[in-house]
Design a protein around this motif. Structure first.
Motif, PDB file in Angstrom:
ATOM      1  N   ASP A 254      -7.007  -1.363 -18.167  1.00  7.35           N
ATOM      2  CA  ASP A 254      -6.576  -1.290 -16.781  1.00  7.35           C
ATOM      3  C   ASP A 254      -5.390  -2.225 -16.586  1.00  7.35           C
ATOM      4  OD1 ASP A 254      -8.719   0.412 -16.107  1.00  7.35           O
ATOM      5  OD2 ASP A 254     -10.055  -1.309 -15.836  1.00  7.35           O
ATOM      6  N   TYR A 255      -4.227  -1.674 -16.307  1.00  2.00           N
ATOM      7  CA  TYR A 255      -3.023  -2.457 -16.039  1.00  2.00           C
ATOM      8  C   TYR A 255      -2.786  -3.542 -17.105  1.00  2.00           C
ATOM      9  CZ  TYR A 255      -2.882  -0.209 -11.489  1.00  2.00           C
ATOM     10  OH  TYR A 255      -2.817   0.733 -10.482  1.00  2.00           O
ATOM     11  N   PRO A 256      -2.336  -3.170 -18.282  1.00  2.00           N
ATOM     12  CA  PRO A 256      -2.079  -4.166 -19.330  1.00  2.00           C
ATOM     13  C   PRO A 256      -1.040  -5.196 -18.897  1.00  2.00           C
ATOM     14  CG  PRO A 256      -1.978  -1.922 -20.202  1.00  2.00           C
ATOM     15  CD  PRO A 256      -2.019  -1.800 -18.712  1.00  2.00           C
ATOM     16  N   ARG A 257      -1.193  -6.395 -19.394  1.00  2.00           N
ATOM     17  CA  ARG A 257      -0.229  -7.471 -19.188  1.00  2.00           C
ATOM     18  C   ARG A 257       0.520  -7.723 -20.497  1.00  2.00           C
ATOM     19  NH1 ARG A 257      -2.162  -6.503 -14.817  1.00  2.00           N
ATOM     20  NH2 ARG A 257      -2.736  -8.016 -13.193  1.00  2.00           N
ATOM     21  N   VAL A 258       1.603  -8.475 -20.387  1.00  2.00           N
ATOM     22  CA  VAL A 258       2.393  -8.791 -21.576  1.00  2.00           C
ATOM     23  C   VAL A 258       1.529  -9.515 -22.609  1.00  2.00           C
ATOM     24  CG1 VAL A 258       4.294 -10.194 -22.429  1.00  2.00           C
ATOM     25  CG2 VAL A 258       4.615  -8.816 -20.376  1.00  2.00           C
ATOM     26  N   GLU A 259       0.709 -10.463 -22.146  1.00  2.00           N
ATOM     27  CA  GLU A 259      -0.110 -11.226 -23.092  1.00  2.00           C
ATOM     28  C   GLU A 259      -1.150 -10.366 -23.793  1.00  2.00           C
ATOM     29  OE1 GLU A 259      -1.658 -12.134 -18.850  1.00  2.00           O
ATOM     30  OE2 GLU A 259       0.267 -11.844 -19.879  1.00  2.00           O
ATOM     31  N   HIS A 260      -1.527  -9.238 -23.173  1.00  2.00           N
ATOM     32  CA  HIS A 260      -2.504  -8.362 -23.798  1.00  2.00           C
ATOM     33  C   HIS A 260      -1.954  -7.723 -25.069  1.00  2.00           C
ATOM     34  CE1 HIS A 260      -4.640  -7.759 -19.673  1.00  2.00           C
ATOM     35  NE2 HIS A 260      -5.066  -8.836 -20.301  1.00  2.00           N
ATOM     36  N   VAL A 261      -0.664  -7.473 -25.106  1.00  2.00           N
ATOM     37  CA  VAL A 261      -0.062  -6.826 -26.271  1.00  2.00           C
ATOM     38  C   VAL A 261      -0.272  -7.684 -27.511  1.00  2.00           C
ATOM     39  CG1 VAL A 261       2.079  -5.998 -27.299  1.00  2.00           C
ATOM     40  CG2 VAL A 261       1.642  -5.613 -24.866  1.00  2.00           C
ATOM     41  N   GLU A 262       0.005  -8.983 -27.403  1.00  2.00           N
ATOM     42  CA  GLU A 262      -0.186  -9.882 -28.546  1.00  2.00           C
ATOM     43  C   GLU A 262      -1.660  -9.987 -28.914  1.00  2.00           C
ATOM     44  OE1 GLU A 262       0.758 -14.519 -29.899  1.00  2.00           O
ATOM     45  OE2 GLU A 262       1.418 -13.755 -27.946  1.00  2.00           O
ATOM     46  N   GLN A 263      -2.543 -10.085 -27.916  1.00  2.00           N
ATOM     47  CA  GLN A 263      -3.976 -10.185 -28.200  1.00  2.00           C
ATOM     48  C   GLN A 263      -4.498  -8.938 -28.901  1.00  2.00           C
ATOM     49  OE1 GLN A 263      -5.045 -11.052 -24.037  1.00  2.00           O
ATOM     50  NE2 GLN A 263      -6.016 -12.930 -24.752  1.00  2.00           N
ATOM     51  N   ILE A 264      -4.032  -7.795 -28.465  1.00  2.00           N
ATOM     52  CA  ILE A 264      -4.483  -6.536 -29.055  1.00  2.00           C
ATOM     53  C   ILE A 264      -3.995  -6.398 -30.491  1.00  2.00           C
ATOM     54  CG2 ILE A 264      -3.994  -4.049 -28.943  1.00  2.00           C
ATOM     55  CD1 ILE A 264      -4.481  -4.281 -25.926  1.00  2.00           C
ATOM     56  N   GLN A 265      -2.774  -6.821 -30.738  1.00  2.00           N
ATOM     57  CA  GLN A 265      -2.249  -6.769 -32.098  1.00  2.00           C
ATOM     58  C   GLN A 265      -3.041  -7.685 -33.022  1.00  2.00           C
ATOM     59  OE1 GLN A 265       1.889  -7.730 -31.456  1.00  2.00           O
ATOM     60  NE2 GLN A 265       2.467  -5.592 -31.129  1.00  2.00           N
TER      61      GLN A 265
END
Length: 294
Positions: A254-265
């Motif tokens: 739900d509504y990804p944030r910039v910091e989520h991209v690094e965490q997901i990677q």
């Protein structure tokens, strides 16, 4: 909207007197706004043609460039970091100068909810920053194939311009089912039904269930909310199991944030899509990953 002759400017350093060279393999793009900011950099990180875009700081420079251009661009992309960064008068100025050019507003995280509660810009295609990359990939494929790209369709509905009108969902290189990790079985059913149209088989793998050694998967979908610590653990465990199958994982948030991209990677997932997602974009990513393994 008629498809225009795509061209690429020889220079982006001066808004005055720019000349345009023809190129039929990719659209000419005029990108306006703070595209160097982190969320917009992430939005365009995987776009190979990004370096060919002409990038300008503001609407005034864009208007000067368009007045001097011999051939109008296919697209004008407006990076919108905050609500109110652009007004309807700005859209009107651009439309007077290039009436056949599609204007795409790419909104940052601070603009969330603006499409529901804010003053909506009319005559533009609206995307959030996390939606832009997958959308562009499919749109570029349609353009390169000489077909109608999604930005050229009439903007007569909420999903208009989002879905590639030429995608053939029946053809894909996935040999094994798609594993779907969802805490709620109804979420799995929804995804499974959507993927059935693409002739894709699926299997429900709840967060509490380990994937058996004899199970084989081509890809994985992990469904989450706003990536709480508990969800991050679940995603990490799911991604590690799918890595044994060399199967890419897409995380739905739900509504990804910039910091989520690094965490997901770091968790092992290959991609994040925000809800509501476009199934065409999800399947296209899996097909690209499968083709790379061939």
């Amino acid at each position: 909207m008629n498809k225009q002759n795509p061209t690429i400017p020889e220079t982006s350093s001066s808004p005055k007197g720019s000349r345009l060279a023809s190129n039929t393999t990719r659209p000419q793009v005029l990108a306006v706004g703070p595209w160097q900011q982190q969320e917009f950099r992430l939005a365009t990180a995987q776009i190979e043609t990004r370096e060919a875009w002409q990038t300008l700081a503001n609407i005034n420079q864009a208007c000067e460039t368009l007045e001097a251009a011999e051939v109008p661009p296919e697209l004008v992309l407006l990076a919108q970091p905050l609500p109110g960064s652009y007004h309807q008068k700005h859209i009107g100025q651009l439309q007077v100068l290039v009436p056949l050019t599609r204007i795409v507003v790419v909104s940052g995280s601070w603009c969330e909810g603006g499409m529901r509660t804010g003053i909506k810009l009319t005559g533009v295609l609206r995307l959030y920053w996390h939606e832009f990359g997958p959308w562009w990939t499919l749109a570029q494929k349609s353009f390169e194939a000489g077909l109608c790209p999604p930005w050229s369709v009439p903007l007569d509905g909420p999903q208009a311009g989002r879905v590639a009108p030429n995608l053939n969902p029946a053809s894909h290189p996935l040999d094994f089912p798609v594993a779907i990790c969802a805490a709620d079985y109804s979420v799995y059913e929804t995804l499974a039904a959507a993927l059935t149209a693409y002739d894709l088989n699926t299997a429900w793998t709840p967060p509490t269930q380990k994937i058996g050694p004899d199970q084989k998967f081509s890809a994985g979908i992990w469904d989450g909310g706003q990536l709480s610590p508990q969800e991050l653990v679940s995603l990490t465990n799911f991604s590690r199991q799918l890595q044994l199958h060399n199967a890419p994982v897409v995380a739905l948030l739900d509504y990804p944030r910039v910091e989520h991209v690094e965490q997901i990677q770091k968790a092992g997932a290959a991609m994040v899509l925000g809800k509501p997602y476009v199934v065409d974009e999800l399947v296209d990513f899996f097909c690209q990953a499968a083709a790379c393994r061939l």
